[in-house]
Design a protein around this motif. Structure first.
Motif, PDB file in Angstrom:
ATOM      1  N   PHE A  30      19.052 -13.779  10.226  1.00  0.00           N
ATOM      2  CA  PHE A  30      20.223 -14.516  10.685  1.00  0.00           C
ATOM      3  C   PHE A  30      19.805 -15.516  11.509  1.00  0.00           C
ATOM      4  O   PHE A  30      19.447 -15.349  12.608  1.00  0.00           O
ATOM      5  CB  PHE A  30      21.296 -13.782  11.124  1.00  0.00           C
ATOM      6  N   MET A  31      19.967 -16.975  11.235  1.00  0.00           N
ATOM      7  CA  MET A  31      19.391 -17.776  12.240  1.00  0.00           C
ATOM      8  C   MET A  31      20.278 -18.159  13.320  1.00  0.00           C
ATOM      9  O   MET A  31      21.367 -18.291  13.126  1.00  0.00           O
ATOM     10  CB  MET A  31      19.178 -19.181  11.260  1.00  0.00           C
ATOM     11  N   LEU A  32      19.526 -18.298  14.496  1.00  0.00           N
ATOM     12  CA  LEU A  32      20.160 -18.567  15.738  1.00  0.00           C
ATOM     13  C   LEU A  32      19.462 -19.849  16.325  1.00  0.00           C
ATOM     14  O   LEU A  32      18.389 -20.152  15.835  1.00  0.00           O
ATOM     15  CB  LEU A  32      20.174 -17.365  16.432  1.00  0.00           C
ATOM     16  N   PRO A  33      20.091 -20.392  17.033  1.00  0.00           N
ATOM     17  CA  PRO A  33      19.534 -21.600  17.653  1.00  0.00           C
ATOM     18  C   PRO A  33      17.961 -21.232  18.361  1.00  0.00           C
ATOM     19  O   PRO A  33      17.927 -20.288  18.979  1.00  0.00           O
ATOM     20  CB  PRO A  33      20.433 -22.060  18.979  1.00  0.00           C
ATOM     21  N   ARG A  34      17.264 -21.794  18.049  1.00  0.00           N
ATOM     22  CA  ARG A  34      15.590 -21.877  18.245  1.00  0.00           C
ATOM     23  C   ARG A  34      15.425 -21.386  19.802  1.00  0.00           C
ATOM     24  O   ARG A  34      14.756 -20.573  20.277  1.00  0.00           O
ATOM     25  CB  ARG A  34      14.835 -22.847  17.631  1.00  0.00           C
ATOM     26  N   GLU A  35      16.372 -22.241  20.469  1.00  0.00           N
ATOM     27  CA  GLU A  35      15.886 -22.206  22.080  1.00  0.00           C
ATOM     28  C   GLU A  35      16.573 -20.809  22.723  1.00  0.00           C
ATOM     29  O   GLU A  35      16.216 -20.714  23.887  1.00  0.00           O
ATOM     30  CB  GLU A  35      16.674 -23.457  22.680  1.00  0.00           C
ATOM     31  N   TRP A  36      17.314 -20.322  21.876  1.00  0.00           N
ATOM     32  CA  TRP A  36      17.796 -18.769  22.321  1.00  0.00           C
ATOM     33  C   TRP A  36      16.598 -17.859  22.481  1.00  0.00           C
ATOM     34  O   TRP A  36      16.716 -16.780  23.407  1.00  0.00           O
ATOM     35  CB  TRP A  36      18.800 -18.101  21.210  1.00  0.00           C
ATOM     36  N   GLY A  37      15.541 -18.114  21.539  1.00  0.00           N
ATOM     37  CA  GLY A  37      14.367 -17.080  21.762  1.00  0.00           C
ATOM     38  C   GLY A  37      14.701 -15.651  20.988  1.00  0.00           C
ATOM     39  O   GLY A  37      14.137 -14.672  21.508  1.00  0.00           O
ATOM     40  N   ILE A  38      15.810 -15.736  20.197  1.00  0.00           N
ATOM     41  CA  ILE A  38      16.238 -14.337  19.842  1.00  0.00           C
ATOM     42  C   ILE A  38      16.175 -14.476  18.137  1.00  0.00           C
ATOM     43  O   ILE A  38      16.567 -15.361  17.451  1.00  0.00           O
ATOM     44  CB  ILE A  38      17.573 -14.082  19.963  1.00  0.00           C
ATOM     45  N   ASP A  39      15.431 -13.209  17.679  1.00  0.00           N
ATOM     46  CA  ASP A  39      15.368 -13.041  16.190  1.00  0.00           C
ATOM     47  C   ASP A  39      16.318 -12.103  15.716  1.00  0.00           C
ATOM     48  O   ASP A  39      16.290 -10.778  16.259  1.00  0.00           O
ATOM     49  CB  ASP A  39      13.928 -12.381  15.820  1.00  0.00           C
ATOM     50  N   LEU A  40      17.504 -12.451  14.960  1.00  0.00           N
ATOM     51  CA  LEU A  40      18.374 -11.593  14.494  1.00  0.00           C
ATOM     52  C   LEU A  40      18.302 -11.023  13.053  1.00  0.00           C
ATOM     53  O   LEU A  40      18.269 -12.077  12.225  1.00  0.00           O
ATOM     54  CB  LEU A  40      19.730 -12.105  14.777  1.00  0.00           C
ATOM     55  N   TYR A  41      18.399  -9.949  12.627  1.00  0.00           N
ATOM     56  CA  TYR A  41      18.246  -9.383  11.740  1.00  0.00           C
ATOM     57  C   TYR A  41      19.550  -8.455  11.204  1.00  0.00           C
ATOM     58  O   TYR A  41      19.952  -7.798  12.292  1.00  0.00           O
ATOM     59  CB  TYR A  41      16.980  -8.629  11.390  1.00  0.00           C
ATOM     60  N   LEU A  42      19.769  -8.463  10.049  1.00  0.00           N
ATOM     61  CA  LEU A  42      21.287  -7.968   9.759  1.00  0.00           C
ATOM     62  C   LEU A  42      20.839  -6.923   8.210  1.00  0.00           C
ATOM     63  O   LEU A  42      20.497  -7.186   7.390  1.00  0.00           O
ATOM     64  CB  LEU A  42      22.350  -8.769   9.328  1.00  0.00           C
ATOM     65  N   LYS A  43      21.107  -5.731   8.568  1.00  0.00           N
ATOM     66  CA  LYS A  43      20.857  -4.768   7.617  1.00  0.00           C
ATOM     67  C   LYS A  43      22.109  -4.287   6.721  1.00  0.00           C
ATOM     68  O   LYS A  43      23.025  -4.013   7.358  1.00  0.00           O
ATOM     69  CB  LYS A  43      20.167  -3.454   8.302  1.00  0.00           C
ATOM     70  N   ASP A  44      22.144  -4.735   5.625  1.00  0.00           N
ATOM     71  CA  ASP A  44      23.392  -4.681   4.628  1.00  0.00           C
ATOM     72  C   ASP A  44      23.401  -3.453   4.060  1.00  0.00           C
ATOM     73  O   ASP A  44      23.060  -3.243   2.710  1.00  0.00           O
ATOM     74  CB  ASP A  44      23.439  -5.698   3.610  1.00  0.00           C
ATOM     75  N   GLU A  45      23.970  -2.268   4.718  1.00  0.00           N
ATOM     76  CA  GLU A  45      24.288  -1.045   3.784  1.00  0.00           C
ATOM     77  C   GLU A  45      25.327  -0.979   3.228  1.00  0.00           C
ATOM     78  O   GLU A  45      25.710  -0.040   2.414  1.00  0.00           O
ATOM     79  CB  GLU A  45      24.330  -0.071   5.098  1.00  0.00           C
ATOM     80  N   SER A  46      26.115  -2.091   2.969  1.00  0.00           N
ATOM     81  CA  SER A  46      27.382  -2.152   2.224  1.00  0.00           C
ATOM     82  C   SER A  46      27.023  -2.166   0.482  1.00  0.00           C
ATOM     83  O   SER A  46      27.945  -1.854   0.009  1.00  0.00           O
ATOM     84  CB  SER A  46      28.338  -3.121   2.475  1.00  0.00           C
ATOM     85  N   VAL A  47      25.657  -2.516   0.471  1.00  0.00           N
ATOM     86  CA  VAL A  47      25.433  -2.444  -0.856  1.00  0.00           C
ATOM     87  C   VAL A  47      24.936  -1.341  -1.779  1.00  0.00           C
ATOM     88  O   VAL A  47      24.552  -1.148  -3.052  1.00  0.00           O
ATOM     89  CB  VAL A  47      24.487  -3.523  -1.112  1.00  0.00           C
TER      90      VAL A  47
END
Ligand SMILES: *Cc1c(COP(=O)(O)O)cnc(C)c1O
Length: 176
Positions: A30-47
């Motif tokens: 999940f893309m966040l503003p680069r300057e936040w310095g945060i890598d966000l990943y979402l695991k989709d367990e609903s599938v």
């Protein structure tokens, strides 16, 4: 007894085949503003086939009961749940041709109750949520069934070395 062993072997085979058929759930970036310095990943367990994040746990709990000799071809399965675990357990119980009773608070959403009943299971509703676990034990005693007992058995049914738990999958997918 020998017939039971053959049934158990086939039941384990059905659960393993289900695991092999199911592709792993996606880990989305999940893309966040680069300057936040945060890598966000979402695991989709609903599938998962049951739409519930408890799909892996339910498979492990049934395997645990099977290899421990607690579940045979005529065993009624029982669980105390507010729905999410029961939805997945109902799916696997139906796969193995076993009766399943979900002991749930009367306040459980009608959607979840409908999903569980659609898998051929029975919902046993309890007015006082504090009585949920006692009622589950009682239903298991009355039916000579097996109380899957997710809160007692999750930690021993899910192998920490990695037999398809969410953490193991994330480490694998996020790894180099
Ligand atoms: C799985 C889980 C439960 C149980 O979910 P039910 O919908 O009641 O079956 C409760 N608490 C936590 C933290 C869980 O991970």
């Amino acid at each position: 007894m020998l017939e039971n062993r053959q049934w158990v072997t086939e039941a384990i085979g059905l659960l393993e085949a289900e695991a092999h058929r199911s592709a792993d759930t996606p880990l989305h970036r999940f893309m966040l503003p680069r300057e936040w310095g945060i890598d966000l990943y979402l695991k989709d367990e609903s599938v998962h086939p049951t739409g519930s994040l408890k799909h892996r746990l339910a498979r492990s709990l049934l395997l645990y009961g099977l290899v421990g000799g607690r579940i045979g071809p005529d065993t009624t399965l029982v669980e105390a749940s507010s729905g999410s675990t029961a939805v997945s357990e109902a799916y696997f119980a139906q796969m193995l041709g076993l009766e399943f009773v979900a002991v749930m608070p009367a306040s459980t959403s009608p959607d979840k109750i409908a999903l569980i009943e659609a898998a051929g299971a029975r919902c046993h509703l309890v007015d006082d949520p504090l009585r949920l676990y006692d009622e589950a034990e009682q239903v298991a005693a009355e039916t000579s069934g097996y109380y899957l007992d997710q809160f007692l058995n999750a930690e021993r049914a899910t192998d920490w070395r990695g037999n398809n738990n969410i953490a193991e999958s994330i480490f694998h997918q996020a790894g180099p």
